[in-house]
Design an enzyme around this catalytic site. Structure first.
Site, short mmCIF file in Angstrom:
data_model
loop_
_atom_site.label_atom_id
_atom_site.label_comp_id
_atom_site.label_asym_id
_atom_site.label_seq_id
_atom_site.Cartn_x
_atom_site.Cartn_y
_atom_site.Cartn_z
N TRP A 175 -38.91 -35.88 5.00
CA TRP A 175 -38.02 -35.00 4.52
C TRP A 175 -38.07 -33.17 4.66
O TRP A 175 -37.11 -33.10 3.52
CB TRP A 175 -38.77 -35.30 2.82
N GLN A 176 -38.53 -32.89 5.28
CA GLN A 176 -38.39 -31.57 5.63
C GLN A 176 -37.22 -30.96 6.24
O GLN A 176 -36.93 -29.65 6.58
CB GLN A 176 -39.79 -31.11 6.71
N ASN A 177 -36.74 -31.74 7.48
CA ASN A 177 -35.49 -31.78 7.98
C ASN A 177 -33.73 -32.72 7.63
O ASN A 177 -33.11 -31.84 8.65
CB ASN A 177 -35.93 -31.53 9.33
N ILE B 258 -31.64 -29.39 4.76
CA ILE B 258 -32.50 -28.00 4.55
C ILE B 258 -32.35 -27.06 3.68
O ILE B 258 -33.66 -26.09 2.94
CB ILE B 258 -31.94 -27.70 6.20
N PRO B 259 -30.65 -27.11 2.94
CA PRO B 259 -30.66 -26.50 1.64
C PRO B 259 -31.98 -26.53 0.79
O PRO B 259 -32.37 -25.61 -0.23
CB PRO B 259 -29.23 -27.03 1.05
N VAL B 260 -31.94 -28.52 0.50
CA VAL B 260 -32.73 -28.33 -0.34
C VAL B 260 -34.36 -28.31 -0.48
O VAL B 260 -35.02 -27.89 -1.61
CB VAL B 260 -32.75 -30.13 -0.79
N HIS B 261 -34.11 -28.52 1.25
CA HIS B 261 -35.84 -27.93 1.16
C HIS B 261 -36.13 -26.52 1.64
O HIS B 261 -37.57 -25.73 0.21
CB HIS B 261 -35.99 -28.48 2.90
N HIS C 31 -33.78 -37.25 -8.40
CA HIS C 31 -32.65 -38.69 -7.88
C HIS C 31 -32.31 -39.46 -8.94
O HIS C 31 -31.58 -39.91 -9.15
CB HIS C 31 -34.18 -39.50 -7.20
N TYR D 294 -25.05 -55.11 -13.87
CA TYR D 294 -24.39 -56.32 -13.72
C TYR D 294 -25.11 -56.52 -14.78
O TYR D 294 -24.35 -56.86 -15.40
CB TYR D 294 -24.18 -56.39 -12.51
#
Length: 415
Positions: A303-305, A308-311, A344, A406
């Site tokens: 999740w760190q990599n 990158i912009p969000v991290h 999310h 559905y």
């Protein structure tokens, strides 16, 4: 005459095959070129098939004329255009704050940023997803814009006190070719940040010397290729009777492979092709949009990599401020996962007009999973566990949304 050569050969050291890891061989450029040639040939056939079957589906002039004739029938486009109001209000407020500090103006900035996240297309689906994504990115960008300008004002106040000068004294707007606060508060600077492939604002972004046309065309080709592949996938789905669509998706997702491959395609298209294309156009120098997340041995490293912009945004504007306020690392990390889980779910449920919390629960489940993998698994076992969570978890969440959508909208047709 033959014996000396045989004798010399016997003195040679043992040699590993080139494809063996022990050989130390790393020059696979020819294989990479083969992959590129195969992709070009395969997608050239796909391009011709789509062109012959459907022709040119998008006429830019016709699209613009339709929008101008009846703009209200294009609500997603209208929402994207309206987003400029928030950008200009944020810029105007920061300009006023640079002249005179005030709690009311600072409150207006915060309200403007928070309004963006609430001003969303609840009644839209496909177009709404695009507009909602645009507003979410704009929210994160303007929040960073607000924070950085606030830090600049605080820093200028400290310097003014040290120099025993009045705050009314004008500060230099440029120093050694660099923009200084408040010289950054211009429309050009603001819109450069809005379109730049980053969420963290800087007064002086790193810039590349020129635009490389060959690099730009390669990224454009990759973006078009992804569109052709997705168009082919949509065509195949149209052949499926809708009454059996849910059962087909259940069968499709039992292997998890198709959904996972689509996710990988999206990652390459967005984080490599699209963002590099935008960065090249803007001569944006920082191209570290992702790191080697595929080698992740822990869930935290993934999740760190992988984004990158969000991290960087979470680290700079959320995680570190929580630490400075006295929260522990565990609480701060959990808060980051909670924020990510919220967005999310927000990006999925709002366009679908259906709140099921599968994305939220999936993200929150990463906290115990990260603890388990980090505590009990190492090396290749940890990497395999991360890959399993990616291949199984995300497609399962997608399947649950498809199933619920559905049942909610089309079950009566199947009956």
């Amino acid at each position: 005459m033959i014996l000396p050569s045989i004798y010399c050969c016997s003195c040679h050291k043992t040699q590993e095959s080139l494809l063996s890891s022990a050989s130390g061989y790393k020059n696979y450029r020819g294989i990479l070129n083969w992959c590129v040639v195969m992709l070009v040939l395969s997608n050239a056939r796909l391009f011709l098939e789509n062109l012959l079957r459907y022709g040119v589906l998008v006429d830019p002039i016709q699209v613009i004329s339709l929008f101008l004739n009846d703009p209200y029938s294009w609500p997603a486009a209208c929402l994207v255009i309206v987003s400029n109001v928030f950008i200009l209000v944020a810029l105007y407020t920061e300009r006023q704050l640079s002249k005179v500090s005030g709690e009311a103006l600072l409150g207006l900035t915060i309200i403007t940023v928070l309004t963006i996240i609430c001003f969303n297309p609840f009644s839209l689906t496909v177009g709404g997803a695009f507009a909602l994504g645009t507003y979410t990115i704009l929210f994160l960008k303007l929040y960073s814009y607000k924070d950085v300008n606030l830090w600049c004002r605080e820093l200028s106040t400290i310097k003014a006190k040290k120099l025993a000068r009045s705050l009314s004294c004008p500060s230099p707007q440029h120093f050694n070719g660099k923009v200084c606060y408040p010289g950054n508060l211009t429309i050009r600077d603001m819109y450069y940040f809005v379109f730049a492939p980053t969420l963290c604002y800087e007064l002086n972004f790193p810039r590349s010397p020129n635009i490389r046309m060959s690099f730009l065309l390669r990224r454009l080709f990759e973006m078009v290729r992804k569109y052709l592949v997705s168009a082919s996938a949509r065509t195949s789905l149209k052949r499926i009777p809708f009454s059996r669509y849910s059962a087909y998706l259940i069968f499709l997702n039992t292997s998890q492979v198709p959904n996972h491959l689509l996710w990988l395609m999206f990652f390459y298209w967005f984080f490599h092709s699209s963002m590099n294309f935008t960065a090249e156009l803007l001569r944006f120098g920082d191209r570290q949009f992702y790191k080697d997340w595929w080698n992740s041995e822990t869930v935290t490293y993934f999740w760190q990599n992988w984004n990158i912009p969000v991290h960087k945004w979470c680290l700079r504007h959320f995680y570190k401020p929580l630490l400075r306020r006295g929260f522990s690392k565990i609480v701060s990390q959990s808060a980051v996962f909670f924020l990510s889980a919220f967005f999310h779910e927000y990006l999925v449920s709002v366009p679908l007009r259906m709140f099921r919390y599968w994305a939220f629960l999936g993200m929150m489940a990463q906290i115990p999973l990260a603890w388990f993998v980090g505590r009990f698994l190492r090396g290749n076992y940890g990497n395999a566990a991360v890959w399993m969570s990616i291949i199984i978890g995300q497609p399962f969440a997608v399947l649950m949304y498809v199933h619920d959508y559905y049942v909610l909208h089309y079950r009566h047709e199947a009956d």
